[in-house]
Structures are given as C-alpha cells and as structure tokens.
Write a protein that holds these residues in place. Structure first.
Motif, PDB file in Angstrom:
ATOM      1  N   LEU A   3       1.291  -2.245   1.989  1.00 61.09           N
ATOM      2  CA  LEU A   3      -0.170  -2.256   1.894  1.00 61.09           C
ATOM      3  C   LEU A   3      -0.632  -2.702   0.514  1.00 61.09           C
ATOM      4  O   LEU A   3      -1.632  -3.416   0.385  1.00 61.09           O
ATOM      5  CB  LEU A   3      -0.725  -0.884   2.249  1.00 61.09           C
ATOM      6  CG  LEU A   3      -0.479  -0.441   3.697  1.00 61.09           C
ATOM      7  CD1 LEU A   3      -0.941   0.987   3.911  1.00 61.09           C
ATOM      8  CD2 LEU A   3      -1.185  -1.363   4.681  1.00 61.09           C
ATOM      9  N   ARG A   4       0.097  -2.284  -0.515  1.00 64.34           N
ATOM     10  CA  ARG A   4      -0.263  -2.762  -1.864  1.00 64.34           C
ATOM     11  C   ARG A   4      -0.087  -4.270  -1.972  1.00 64.34           C
ATOM     12  O   ARG A   4      -0.878  -4.954  -2.634  1.00 64.34           O
ATOM     13  CB  ARG A   4       0.595  -2.045  -2.919  1.00 64.34           C
ATOM     14  CG  ARG A   4       0.191  -0.593  -3.163  1.00 64.34           C
ATOM     15  CD  ARG A   4       0.819  -0.050  -4.436  1.00 64.34           C
ATOM     16  NE  ARG A   4       2.274   0.019  -4.335  1.00 64.34           N
ATOM     17  CZ  ARG A   4       2.943   1.085  -3.889  1.00 64.34           C
ATOM     18  NH1 ARG A   4       2.283   2.167  -3.489  1.00 64.34           N
ATOM     19  NH2 ARG A   4       4.269   1.067  -3.861  1.00 64.34           N
ATOM     20  N   PHE A   5       0.919  -4.805  -1.288  1.00 61.54           N
ATOM     21  CA  PHE A   5       1.110  -6.254  -1.303  1.00 61.54           C
ATOM     22  C   PHE A   5      -0.009  -6.958  -0.538  1.00 61.54           C
ATOM     23  O   PHE A   5      -0.463  -8.020  -0.957  1.00 61.54           O
ATOM     24  CB  PHE A   5       2.476  -6.616  -0.730  1.00 61.54           C
ATOM     25  CG  PHE A   5       2.770  -8.093  -0.777  1.00 61.54           C
ATOM     26  CD1 PHE A   5       2.636  -8.809  -1.966  1.00 61.54           C
ATOM     27  CD2 PHE A   5       3.153  -8.778   0.360  1.00 61.54           C
ATOM     28  CE1 PHE A   5       2.890 -10.163  -2.015  1.00 61.54           C
ATOM     29  CE2 PHE A   5       3.415 -10.144   0.323  1.00 61.54           C
ATOM     30  CZ  PHE A   5       3.271 -10.840  -0.866  1.00 61.54           C
ATOM     31  N   PHE A   6      -0.455  -6.370   0.552  1.00 61.47           N
ATOM     32  CA  PHE A   6      -1.610  -6.940   1.253  1.00 61.47           C
ATOM     33  C   PHE A   6      -2.814  -7.015   0.309  1.00 61.47           C
ATOM     34  O   PHE A   6      -3.541  -8.022   0.283  1.00 61.47           O
ATOM     35  CB  PHE A   6      -1.963  -6.094   2.478  1.00 61.47           C
ATOM     36  CG  PHE A   6      -1.041  -6.260   3.660  1.00 61.47           C
ATOM     37  CD1 PHE A   6       0.064  -7.106   3.607  1.00 61.47           C
ATOM     38  CD2 PHE A   6      -1.271  -5.568   4.847  1.00 61.47           C
ATOM     39  CE1 PHE A   6       0.908  -7.261   4.695  1.00 61.47           C
ATOM     40  CE2 PHE A   6      -0.446  -5.718   5.944  1.00 61.47           C
ATOM     41  CZ  PHE A   6       0.652  -6.557   5.868  1.00 61.47           C
ATOM     42  N   VAL A  38      -4.987 -10.378  -0.964  1.00 56.32           N
ATOM     43  CA  VAL A  38      -6.453 -10.472  -0.901  1.00 56.32           C
ATOM     44  C   VAL A  38      -7.041 -10.682  -2.294  1.00 56.32           C
ATOM     45  O   VAL A  38      -7.921 -11.516  -2.503  1.00 56.32           O
ATOM     46  CB  VAL A  38      -7.039  -9.208  -0.232  1.00 56.32           C
ATOM     47  CG1 VAL A  38      -8.566  -9.221  -0.314  1.00 56.32           C
ATOM     48  CG2 VAL A  38      -6.586  -9.110   1.227  1.00 56.32           C
ATOM     49  N   ASN A  39      -6.537  -9.939  -3.274  1.00 57.19           N
ATOM     50  CA  ASN A  39      -7.049 -10.051  -4.647  1.00 57.19           C
ATOM     51  C   ASN A  39      -6.721 -11.398  -5.290  1.00 57.19           C
ATOM     52  O   ASN A  39      -7.371 -11.799  -6.266  1.00 57.19           O
ATOM     53  CB  ASN A  39      -6.503  -8.916  -5.510  1.00 57.19           C
ATOM     54  CG  ASN A  39      -7.071  -7.567  -5.120  1.00 57.19           C
ATOM     55  OD1 ASN A  39      -8.157  -7.488  -4.552  1.00 57.19           O
ATOM     56  ND2 ASN A  39      -6.340  -6.502  -5.411  1.00 57.19           N
ATOM     57  N   SER A  72      -8.170  -1.247   5.208  1.00 57.04           N
ATOM     58  CA  SER A  72      -8.569  -0.752   3.885  1.00 57.04           C
ATOM     59  C   SER A  72      -8.079  -1.666   2.767  1.00 57.04           C
ATOM     60  O   SER A  72      -8.589  -1.589   1.642  1.00 57.04           O
ATOM     61  CB  SER A  72      -8.030   0.663   3.669  1.00 57.04           C
ATOM     62  OG  SER A  72      -6.633   0.655   3.433  1.00 57.04           O
ATOM     63  N   THR A  73      -7.124  -2.555   3.046  1.00 59.92           N
ATOM     64  CA  THR A  73      -6.609  -3.475   2.026  1.00 59.92           C
ATOM     65  C   THR A  73      -7.472  -4.713   1.861  1.00 59.92           C
ATOM     66  O   THR A  73      -7.265  -5.502   0.935  1.00 59.92           O
ATOM     67  CB  THR A  73      -5.189  -3.934   2.378  1.00 59.92           C
ATOM     68  OG1 THR A  73      -5.224  -4.788   3.546  1.00 59.92           O
ATOM     69  CG2 THR A  73      -4.257  -2.761   2.627  1.00 59.92           C
ATOM     70  N   GLY A  74      -8.403  -4.917   2.772  1.00 60.96           N
ATOM     71  CA  GLY A  74      -9.203  -6.142   2.759  1.00 60.96           C
ATOM     72  C   GLY A  74      -8.695  -7.190   3.732  1.00 60.96           C
ATOM     73  O   GLY A  74      -9.325  -8.240   3.905  1.00 60.96           O
ATOM     74  N   ALA A  75      -7.556  -6.909   4.367  1.00 64.14           N
ATOM     75  CA  ALA A  75      -7.050  -7.824   5.391  1.00 64.14           C
ATOM     76  C   ALA A  75      -7.905  -7.720   6.650  1.00 64.14           C
ATOM     77  O   ALA A  75      -8.512  -6.671   6.920  1.00 64.14           O
ATOM     78  CB  ALA A  75      -5.597  -7.490   5.715  1.00 64.14           C
ATOM     79  N   VAL A  76      -7.949  -8.798   7.403  1.00 67.30           N
ATOM     80  CA  VAL A  76      -8.664  -8.843   8.675  1.00 67.30           C
ATOM     81  C   VAL A  76      -7.645  -8.871   9.804  1.00 67.30           C
ATOM     82  O   VAL A  76      -6.638  -9.584   9.728  1.00 67.30           O
ATOM     83  CB  VAL A  76      -9.582 -10.084   8.748  1.00 67.30           C
ATOM     84  CG1 VAL A  76     -10.171 -10.243  10.137  1.00 67.30           C
ATOM     85  CG2 VAL A  76     -10.693  -9.977   7.713  1.00 67.30           C
TER      86      VAL A  76
END
Length: 433
Positions: A240-243, A247-248, A279-283
């Motif tokens: 999840l941190r990599f996701f 995004v960032n 929650s990571t910003g991924a869709v």
C-alpha cells in the motif's frame, strides 16, 4: 491471520470440504484438470463457495472444472485415461493434443501483438493499441486461484512456448522511450499481485521514470481470490505504501479488478482490502466477461455494479467470453448478452453508466454490440469499435446480419449485401506482414 494454502488436482483430497464432492465430481475435476488449469485456495473454499448448493453455486462453477468444459469425445478420452491409470506421459500427450485444438492464443496475441526493437521480438510484451502496452512479469505467471473461464489458460497449462513472460524491465522501459505515444502500461499475467512488494517495485519503479507514461494499470483477481494481499499478508502495508508512492509520483494508478459476481466483494476481507487500496489514491475499475452458469442474469450484473458503486469501484467493461478454451460451455449469444447488459444498465444511475459492453476483444480490436435494429427491412447487429488495431477504426459503427446463434465476431457476416466488413482487407494486410 489467515495463511494462504492452495489446492490443485494433486492435493484436492486435503480440502476440508472434500467430502461434499461426489465421486463423479471428483473424477470430473481430475479429468478436466488434465486439460485446463485448476487451483483454488482456503479463502475461496471457506468464504466464497456455498457448499450446500454445489454444483450450481456460481462460485463453485467459477473455480471448479465441469465436465461440459470438454466436448463429449474429449472428455471420454481423458476420462478413460484417468480411470485406467495410464502412463502419465500418454495422458499428458492426449491432453496437449486437445489443448492445441482450443485456439490457445486468440486474437493474434502472439503473431500480431508482440512488439519489436531493431527487428527483435520482445516476448512477454504486447502492443495492440497505440496508447497501451501490456507487460507480463516472469514472477507473475500464476494466480491465487484460477477462473474456469480464463482466456489465459495456456499460461498455466504447461504450454511453455505459448506463455507470455519477461523478466527484463529494461527492455520495457527502452521500448516505452522509443514509443512516446504509449501512455498506459498494464502489468498483467497471471496476476502481478502474487509477487512480493519488492518484485512489484522492481518492475514498476523504472517505469515511473518514463515521462510519457501517464497511467500504471495492474490487472488482478486478488480482490476476489485473496484480498488479504492488501490487509494481513506480511508485506501488505508495504504494498500500500508503494501504491501511494506511484500516485505521489504523478502517475495515475488503476487497479483493474476482475470481478465476476457480487459474492466476490461481499466478504469483510474484500471490503477492507478495497477500502485500503482506495485510501492510497489508487482507483479500482472492474471488468469481467459475461459467462453462462456464473453471471448470465441481468439481476446479477445490476447487483454487482450497484455494490461496486457503493464501495467506490468504477464499473468498466462487460466482456464476451473469448473464442478459446471452454468457450462453448460458458458463452452467451450476442443478442442475449445485449439484453442482459441493457436490462442491468437501465437500472444504474449516471455514475454506473461508465460501464461498456458487451464487448468482444478480438483480432481487430474491442468491438461492442451496441444494438439490434431493423434498417431497410433487414434485422442487423449495430457494432462499434471502442479500440482498434488501427486507431482510425475507433468509434466507427458497422453492421452485421442478425444471427441468433452468434456469440463472436467470427459468427457474423456483413449486412446489406457487403462481402467484407470495412476493416477486413486492412486486417488481412497486417496479418500477412
């Protein structure tokens, strides 16, 4: 914490629910699994399948082989070989003969889609549409469980010369830099989410440095087959941190979830996985074929799409079962698929009308069955390209004679007396190169 355990034909007798299977069902599983891949896991068995409703439960049909997936003669041949405990090599040989008759790589994937650099074919990659490239990581050649309808069944069936696989991400980034028209990179398999976080980083991080790439897509069934990949697996938090890192970096991250039935996203485990990914910003976008015995009712699609909307998933595509493998068992005729799509689509709000279909991913491109109409007294299918091997075909309408039994583009003939569809001559030229 649930620990992953898979079951194949070799150890299916260790499945806790094994006693729910009759002797003939067990024999069927062993017979069909010599030709098509079979794998489930403890999560699927414990949380998705209704064992009081087998063999009719859709999750059972989706994960356990059925006799009708082989034609009668082929099933008889393999059944006799299994019952007689023949030499394993003879059984493998008979299975391979059947496999090679099942159109193992449809839609010109190997012949037409494999890109080249300096005349050398880049195996393990596909470039069919101008803006998108597919990449098949070598370590992503399995899934947490296998769908019985899977059109990529050759990846898992011992047909090594028909696999798409590559371990050299430098070839990918080199190709992308030479082709700045490519905006999307799609990591697929198998399932990329069987890889560790470190392996995902190995393949995806270099692509983040390619300026022309706007979108990273990950095709996965893990939300359905093993949602713990995003919740309690050892490196779930790192994933999840990599996701978030993707995004960032300014790239759009799309998780292309293969969801065939509402049941797959109705467990607490799946709901938590979806919440954490978002929650990571991924869709998350959802896609699935319409398949007999699993989701061939409008009510099933409406319930699935409505639940996806509520959970923040964007409905993306309803596909038609590809012309490979056990298609005849799972296929739905075009007119029936269109009726199912329309009846479900009409009950969606505007937010749910992002979905497209029913769509055929065939050699020329993605072709949608838009309508059935009567024009100048002739009943016809109204068809439209949403993607074309030639980008100029995209969004073009064309017409085919109505055929009640048609389930694929190859079953159709041009309407209004035309000898060919408008794209066929150019397709023939492409295939002759």
């Amino acid at each position: 914490m649930l620990k992953y355990r898979s079951y194949t034909v070799k150890n299916v007798h260790e499945l806790p629910q094994y006693r729910a299977l009759g002797k003939e069902q067990i024999h069927t599983i062993k017979t069909v699994a010599t030709v098509y891949p079979f794998r489930i896991n403890n999560y699927v068995a414990d949380h998705l399948i209704d064992w009081s409703n087998i063999p009719d439960d859709p999750m059972f049909r989706l994960s356990f082989p059925q006799a009708e997936m082989l034609d009668t003669r082929d099933f008889s041949i393999m059944s006799d070989l299994i019952r007689s405990d023949e030499d394993p090599e003879r059984t493998r040989s008979a299975a391979k003969e059947i496999q090679l008759r099942q159109n193992p790589n449809p839609a010109g994937q190997m012949e037409l889609n494999t890109p080249r650099i300096d005349g050398n074919m880049l195996h393990g990659m596909q470039h069919k549409y101008r803006e998108s490239v597919l990449f098949f990581p070598a370590e992503a050649q399995v899934c947490h469980a296998y769908c019985t309808y899977c059109f990529r069944w050759p990846q898992f069936s011992g047909l090594d010369n028909m696999k798409f696989t590559n371990h050299d991400v430098s070839l990918l980034t080199g190709y992308l830099r030479e082709h700045p028209e490519v905006k999307d990179i799609i990591f697929t398999g198998g399932d990329p989410m069987v890889m560790t976080a470190n392996l995902l980083k190995k393949y995806i991080r270099p692509v983040l440095e390619v300026e022309s790439i706007r979108t990273i897509r990950i095709g996965t069934k893990s939300l359905s087959w093993w949602p713990m990949r995003f919740t309690t697996d050892e490196d779930a938090d790192e994933i999840l941190r990599f996701f978030e890192e993707i995004v960032n970096s300014g790239k759009h991250l799309a998780i292309m979830a293969h969801i065939s039935h509402e049941k797959e996203i109705s467990t607490p485990q799946a709901e938590e996985a979806i919440r954490r990914i978002r929650s990571t910003g991924a869709v998350i976008r959802s896609q699935s074929p319409i398949v007999r015995h699993v989701n061939d009712q409008a009510e099933t699609w409406e319930a699935m799409w409505q639940k996806q909307l509520y959970m923040g998933i964007i409905p993306y595509y309803m596909f038609l079962e590809r012309d490979t493998g056990p298609k005849k068992y799972f296929e739905v005729p075009l007119h029936e698929a269109l009726d199912i799509f329309n009846n479900a689509y009409r009950k969606m709000s505007g937010l749910g009308r992002t979905v497209r279909g029913p769509s055929m991913s065939c050699s020329p491109g993605k072709i949608i069955v838009e309508d059935i109409a009567e024009i100048h007294g002739e009943k016809v299918y109204v068809l439209k390209f949403t993607q074309g091997r030639n980008p100029e075909w995209t969004n073009q309408l064309f017409f085919a004679e109505y055929n009640e039994n048609a389930s694929w583009i190859d079953d159709l003939t041009p309407a209004f007396g035309h000898e060919q569809f408008f794209f066929e001559e150019e397709m023939e030229e492409m295939m002759s190169v």
